[in-house]
Design a protein around this motif. Structure first.
Motif, mmCIF file in Angstrom:
data_model
loop_
_atom_site.group_PDB
_atom_site.id
_atom_site.type_symbol
_atom_site.label_atom_id
_atom_site.label_comp_id
_atom_site.label_asym_id
_atom_site.label_seq_id
_atom_site.Cartn_x
_atom_site.Cartn_y
_atom_site.Cartn_z
ATOM 1 N N GLY A 1 -9.395 8.953 3.439
ATOM 2 C CA GLY A 1 -9.108 9.610 2.166
ATOM 3 C C GLY A 1 -10.378 10.319 1.733
ATOM 4 O O GLY A 1 -11.418 10.175 2.375
ATOM 5 N N GLU A 2 -10.323 11.110 0.704
ATOM 6 C CA GLU A 2 -11.485 11.871 0.272
ATOM 7 C C GLU A 2 -12.459 10.968 -0.456
ATOM 8 O O GLU A 2 -12.090 10.226 -1.349
ATOM 9 C CB GLU A 2 -11.065 13.008 -0.649
ATOM 10 N N GLN A 3 -13.743 11.063 -0.044
ATOM 11 C CA GLN A 3 -14.771 10.382 -0.829
ATOM 12 C C GLN A 3 -15.200 11.392 -1.845
ATOM 13 O O GLN A 3 -15.537 12.457 -1.527
ATOM 14 C CB GLN A 3 -15.985 10.091 0.047
ATOM 15 N N GLY B 1 -16.953 13.266 7.722
ATOM 16 C CA GLY B 1 -16.966 11.818 7.907
ATOM 17 C C GLY B 1 -15.854 11.124 7.151
ATOM 18 O O GLY B 1 -15.562 9.968 7.390
ATOM 19 N N ALA B 2 -15.201 11.824 6.231
ATOM 20 C CA ALA B 2 -14.211 11.179 5.361
ATOM 21 C C ALA B 2 -12.821 11.163 5.978
ATOM 22 O O ALA B 2 -11.885 10.648 5.391
ATOM 23 C CB ALA B 2 -14.163 11.882 4.014
ATOM 24 N N GLU B 3 -12.729 11.716 7.203
ATOM 25 C CA GLU B 3 -11.433 11.783 7.882
ATOM 26 C C GLU B 3 -10.772 10.416 7.950
ATOM 27 O O GLU B 3 -11.344 9.446 8.417
ATOM 28 C CB GLU B 3 -11.655 12.260 9.322
ATOM 29 N N GLY B 4 -9.544 10.344 7.495
ATOM 30 C CA GLY B 4 -8.763 9.126 7.660
ATOM 31 C C GLY B 4 -9.106 8.041 6.669
ATOM 32 O O GLY B 4 -8.454 7.016 6.624
ATOM 33 N N LEU C 1 -10.328 25.285 3.724
ATOM 34 C CA LEU C 1 -9.600 25.396 4.995
ATOM 35 C C LEU C 1 -9.503 24.037 5.684
ATOM 36 O O LEU C 1 -8.466 23.688 6.247
ATOM 37 C CB LEU C 1 -10.286 26.415 5.903
ATOM 38 N N HIS C 2 -10.587 23.281 5.639
ATOM 39 C CA HIS C 2 -10.602 21.949 6.233
ATOM 40 C C HIS C 2 -9.519 21.076 5.596
ATOM 41 O O HIS C 2 -8.752 20.403 6.289
ATOM 42 C CB HIS C 2 -11.992 21.336 6.025
ATOM 43 N N ASP C 3 -9.454 21.097 4.268
ATOM 44 C CA ASP C 3 -8.468 20.264 3.580
ATOM 45 C C ASP C 3 -7.043 20.736 3.867
ATOM 46 O O ASP C 3 -6.133 19.916 4.031
ATOM 47 C CB ASP C 3 -8.746 20.237 2.074
ATOM 48 N N THR C 4 -6.856 22.086 3.950
ATOM 49 C CA THR C 4 -5.527 22.611 4.264
ATOM 50 C C THR C 4 -5.072 22.147 5.645
ATOM 51 O O THR C 4 -3.959 21.642 5.808
ATOM 52 C CB THR C 4 -5.534 24.162 4.223
#
Ligand SMILES: [Ca+2]
Ligand SMILES: [Ca+2]
Lengths: 120, 120
Positions: B117-119, B112-115, A27-30
């Motif tokens: 990209g995905e770690q 924490g990975a917001e902005g 949900l977070h990723d969506t």
């Protein structure tokens, strides 16, 4: 003998593989890949944090601010994915809270038994 | 699949059997079975809590209160068993803090990975 740190890492892994975490992550990723939803949620959180800070500092909160917060809340509640995300966050926060209670139980026993004699 | 709650109970058990907890429990029981030591520690904690509450409520703390707190602190520091207990409490609190960091690491990664990209 097993080491608390190793067990904590095992628990983190199990938590990461749990249904609760997978649902939350999905949900977070969506929400985060949808610009409109992300902005709506960011706005809501910003307003929440501002109100909390005012409350903590004992500042007055205006009628207008309360109405704005309510409007933001209704907006995110009506957004299906965001409202599901917020439910998933609450479930995760409940699980983390329960885990903390379980882990600190031996300390509670030690410090809570004062004056009632030793339990167990 | 393993369940977070089962793992948390395993971790609580391992923590209870750890060197850190055994040392803490032993010192705690020794201090609590010694009336003089117990009263000294209780006084110290009472003074600490009172000062913390005043600080949180933004109240003025007098020179006399600071001196009294320092005196209580020196007293407990000079008491070998109490000072050892306080060290054991700090170690335990460090372990619990580390465990909390380990457990919430997946959440930190997610939020924490917001902005950036995905770690992974
Ligand atoms: Ca006790
Ligand atoms: Ca992310």
């Amino acid at each position: 003998m097993a080491n608390p740190y190793d067990k904590a890492h095992e628990l983190a892994r199990v938590l990461k593989e749990s249904e609760e975490f997978s649902t939350l992550k999905e949900l977070h990723d969506t929400v985060n890949s949808d610009d409109v939803a992300k902005r709506m949620l960011d706005n809501f959180r910003k307003v929440q944090i501002e109100l909390q800070q005012k409350q903590m500092q004992g500042e007055q909160i205006s009628e207008e601010e309360i109405q704005n917060a309510q409007k933001q809340f209704e907006l995110v509640q009506q957004h299906e994915t965001i409202s599901k995300l917020m439910e998933a966050e609450q479930r995760m926060s409940q699980v983390i809270g329960d885990i903390n209670k379980i882990i600190t139980e031996p300390l509670e026993e030690l410090y809570g038994a004062e004056g009632e004699g030793e339990q167990q």
